[in-house]
Write an enzyme that holds these catalytic residues in place. Structure first.
Site, PDB file in Angstrom:
ATOM      1  N   TYR A  88     -10.587 -85.568  90.933  1.00 27.27           N
ATOM      2  CA  TYR A  88     -11.941 -86.119  91.028  1.00 27.27           C
ATOM      3  C   TYR A  88     -12.774 -85.496  92.149  1.00 27.27           C
ATOM      4  O   TYR A  88     -13.724 -86.118  92.626  1.00 27.27           O
ATOM      5  CB  TYR A  88     -11.864 -87.640  91.189  1.00 27.27           C
ATOM      6  CG  TYR A  88     -11.548 -88.367  89.896  1.00 27.27           C
ATOM      7  CD1 TYR A  88     -12.339 -88.194  88.750  1.00 27.27           C
ATOM      8  CD2 TYR A  88     -10.474 -89.242  89.806  1.00 27.27           C
ATOM      9  CE1 TYR A  88     -12.051 -88.865  87.561  1.00 27.27           C
ATOM     10  CE2 TYR A  88     -10.177 -89.915  88.620  1.00 27.27           C
ATOM     11  CZ  TYR A  88     -10.973 -89.724  87.501  1.00 27.27           C
ATOM     12  OH  TYR A  88     -10.696 -90.390  86.334  1.00 27.27           O
ATOM     13  N   GLU A 110      -7.295 -79.134  85.311  1.00 31.26           N
ATOM     14  CA  GLU A 110      -6.685 -80.467  85.294  1.00 31.26           C
ATOM     15  C   GLU A 110      -5.258 -80.442  84.747  1.00 31.26           C
ATOM     16  O   GLU A 110      -4.392 -81.169  85.239  1.00 31.26           O
ATOM     17  CB  GLU A 110      -7.560 -81.414  84.460  1.00 31.26           C
ATOM     18  CG  GLU A 110      -8.920 -81.665  85.116  1.00 31.26           C
ATOM     19  CD  GLU A 110      -9.907 -82.395  84.218  1.00 31.26           C
ATOM     20  OE1 GLU A 110      -9.552 -82.732  83.068  1.00 31.26           O
ATOM     21  OE2 GLU A 110     -11.043 -82.634  84.669  1.00 31.26           O
ATOM     22  N   ASN A 124     -12.600 -97.692  82.128  1.00 26.85           N
ATOM     23  CA  ASN A 124     -12.966 -97.260  80.767  1.00 26.85           C
ATOM     24  C   ASN A 124     -11.837 -96.542  80.040  1.00 26.85           C
ATOM     25  O   ASN A 124     -12.088 -95.698  79.180  1.00 26.85           O
ATOM     26  CB  ASN A 124     -14.234 -96.402  80.831  1.00 26.85           C
ATOM     27  CG  ASN A 124     -14.088 -95.226  81.768  1.00 26.85           C
ATOM     28  OD1 ASN A 124     -12.989 -94.953  82.261  1.00 26.85           O
ATOM     29  ND2 ASN A 124     -15.179 -94.521  82.019  1.00 26.85           N
ATOM     30  N   HIS A 132      -9.554 -90.700  80.391  1.00 20.32           N
ATOM     31  CA  HIS A 132     -10.226 -89.508  80.908  1.00 20.32           C
ATOM     32  C   HIS A 132     -10.016 -88.381  79.918  1.00 20.32           C
ATOM     33  O   HIS A 132      -8.929 -88.242  79.364  1.00 20.32           O
ATOM     34  CB  HIS A 132      -9.633 -89.083  82.259  1.00 20.32           C
ATOM     35  CG  HIS A 132     -10.049 -87.682  82.643  1.00 20.32           C
ATOM     36  ND1 HIS A 132     -11.243 -87.415  83.259  1.00 20.32           N
ATOM     37  CD2 HIS A 132      -9.456 -86.476  82.414  1.00 20.32           C
ATOM     38  CE1 HIS A 132     -11.359 -86.093  83.424  1.00 20.32           C
ATOM     39  NE2 HIS A 132     -10.288 -85.515  82.918  1.00 20.32           N
ATOM     40  N   LYS A 174      -5.849 -94.342  81.594  1.00 20.68           N
ATOM     41  CA  LYS A 174      -5.996 -94.894  82.944  1.00 20.68           C
ATOM     42  C   LYS A 174      -5.175 -96.185  83.091  1.00 20.68           C
ATOM     43  O   LYS A 174      -4.710 -96.752  82.101  1.00 20.68           O
ATOM     44  CB  LYS A 174      -7.482 -95.139  83.221  1.00 20.68           C
ATOM     45  CG  LYS A 174      -8.323 -93.841  83.189  1.00 20.68           C
ATOM     46  CD  LYS A 174      -9.789 -94.117  83.514  1.00 20.68           C
ATOM     47  CE  LYS A 174     -10.602 -92.827  83.507  1.00 20.68           C
ATOM     48  NZ  LYS A 174     -12.011 -93.061  83.957  1.00 20.68           N
TER      49      LYS A 174
HETATM   50  P1  IDP Z   1     -16.396 -89.446  82.304  1.00 18.47           P
HETATM   51  O1  IDP Z   1     -15.031 -90.072  82.571  1.00 18.47           O
HETATM   52  O2  IDP Z   1     -17.081 -90.084  81.142  1.00 18.47           O
HETATM   53  O3  IDP Z   1     -16.347 -87.930  82.223  1.00 18.47           O
HETATM   54  P2  IDP Z   1     -17.506 -89.107  84.991  1.00 18.47           P
HETATM   55  O4  IDP Z   1     -18.965 -89.036  85.243  1.00 18.47           O
HETATM   56  O5  IDP Z   1     -16.711 -87.839  85.079  1.00 18.47           O
HETATM   57  O6  IDP Z   1     -17.303 -89.816  83.562  1.00 18.47           O
HETATM   58  O7  IDP Z   1     -16.914 -90.176  86.018  1.00 18.47           O
HETATM   59  C1  IDP Z   1     -15.535 -90.300  86.230  1.00 18.47           C
HETATM   60  C2  IDP Z   1     -15.164 -91.776  86.170  1.00 18.47           C
HETATM   61  O8  IDP Z   1     -15.779 -92.462  87.270  1.00 18.47           O
HETATM   62  C3  IDP Z   1     -15.660 -92.511  84.932  1.00 18.47           C
HETATM   63  O9  IDP Z   1     -14.810 -92.360  83.811  1.00 18.47           O
HETATM   64  C4  IDP Z   1     -15.703 -93.945  85.428  1.00 18.47           C
HETATM   65  O10 IDP Z   1     -14.401 -94.533  85.465  1.00 18.47           O
HETATM   66  C5  IDP Z   1     -16.199 -93.763  86.851  1.00 18.47           C
HETATM   67  N1  IDP Z   1     -17.669 -93.811  86.963  1.00 18.47           N
HETATM   68  C6  IDP Z   1     -18.535 -92.815  86.649  1.00 18.47           C
HETATM   69  N2  IDP Z   1     -19.806 -93.176  86.893  1.00 18.47           N
HETATM   70  C7  IDP Z   1     -19.732 -94.433  87.379  1.00 18.47           C
HETATM   71  C8  IDP Z   1     -20.748 -95.364  87.844  1.00 18.47           C
HETATM   72  O11 IDP Z   1     -21.945 -95.085  87.839  1.00 18.47           O
HETATM   73  N3  IDP Z   1     -20.301 -96.572  88.261  1.00 18.47           N
HETATM   74  C9  IDP Z   1     -18.972 -96.926  88.274  1.00 18.47           C
HETATM   75  N4  IDP Z   1     -18.004 -96.079  87.872  1.00 18.47           N
HETATM   76  C10 IDP Z   1     -18.377 -94.850  87.428  1.00 18.47           C
HETATM   77 MG    MG Z   2     -15.693 -86.624  83.771  1.00 13.77          MG
END
Ligand code: IDP
Ligand code: MG
Length: 138
Positions: free
Chosen positions: A51, A132, A118, A121, A11
């Site tokens: 997304y 994807e 974070n 992905h 990212k």
């Molecule tokens: P993942 O990347 O661990 O699979 P997902 O639930 O698919 O997590 O969410 C996609 C991205 O959205 C996450 O990597 C993070 O950057 C963001 N995200 C997910 N949940 C939250 C939240 O509760 N608060 C803020 N950002 C979130």
């Molecule tokens: Mg995800």
């Protein structure tokens, strides 16, 4: 089970912080094989498709804005159970609680924003991976 592929995105925070090499090295050191690699600026269309499952959630627009904020690195990695294996290397979604030893646990933190920055992905299933890969390596 035959070899599978996963889509990894570094990212904008990972690229901007100069962590691309560190992150790719961790995946290669685990033994997975790099199949494709490129640095790109994500389009609105790519992010909407990528997304789609999160549309309507409170973090959706901050997430799309974040992913548009700078270049990303897209990669395809291959290996037996690489989808599960990369998710394990990446660690939990929240960097604050992601286990030490993981990419997010070692290199990430909470920055007090509406979206969790974070670093990476990784696809969460074989179906997601193929979908994807089609978005980023059409
Ligand atoms: P993942 O990347 O661990 O699979 P997902 O639930 O698919 O997590 O969410 C996609 C991205 O959205 C996450 O990597 C993070 O950057 C963001 N995200 C997910 N949940 C939250 C939240 O509760 N608060 C803020 N950002 C979130
Ligand atoms: Mg995800």
């Amino acid at each position: 089970m035959s070899t599978e592929r996963t889509l990894v995105l570094i990212k904008p925070d990972g690229v901007a912080r100069g962590l691309t090499g560190n992150i790719l090295a961790r995946i290669e050191a685990k033994g997975y094989v790099l199949v494709e690699l490129k640095k790109v600026n994500a389009t609105t269309e790519q992010l909407a498709a990528h997304y789609a499952e999160h549309e309507g959630k409170p973090f959706y627009q901050p997430l799309v804005d974040f992913m548009s904020s700078g270049p990303i690195v897209a990669a395809i990695f291959e290996g037996q159970r690489v989808i599960e294996g990369f998710r394990s290397l990446a660690g939990a979604t929240e960097p604050t609680t992601a286990a030490p030893g993981t990419i997010r646990g070692d290199l990430g933190r909470d920055w007090g924003e509406k979206v969790q920055k974070n670093l990476v992905h990784g696809s969460d299933s074989a179906e997601s991976a193929e979908r994807e890969i089609g978005i980023w390596f059409a």
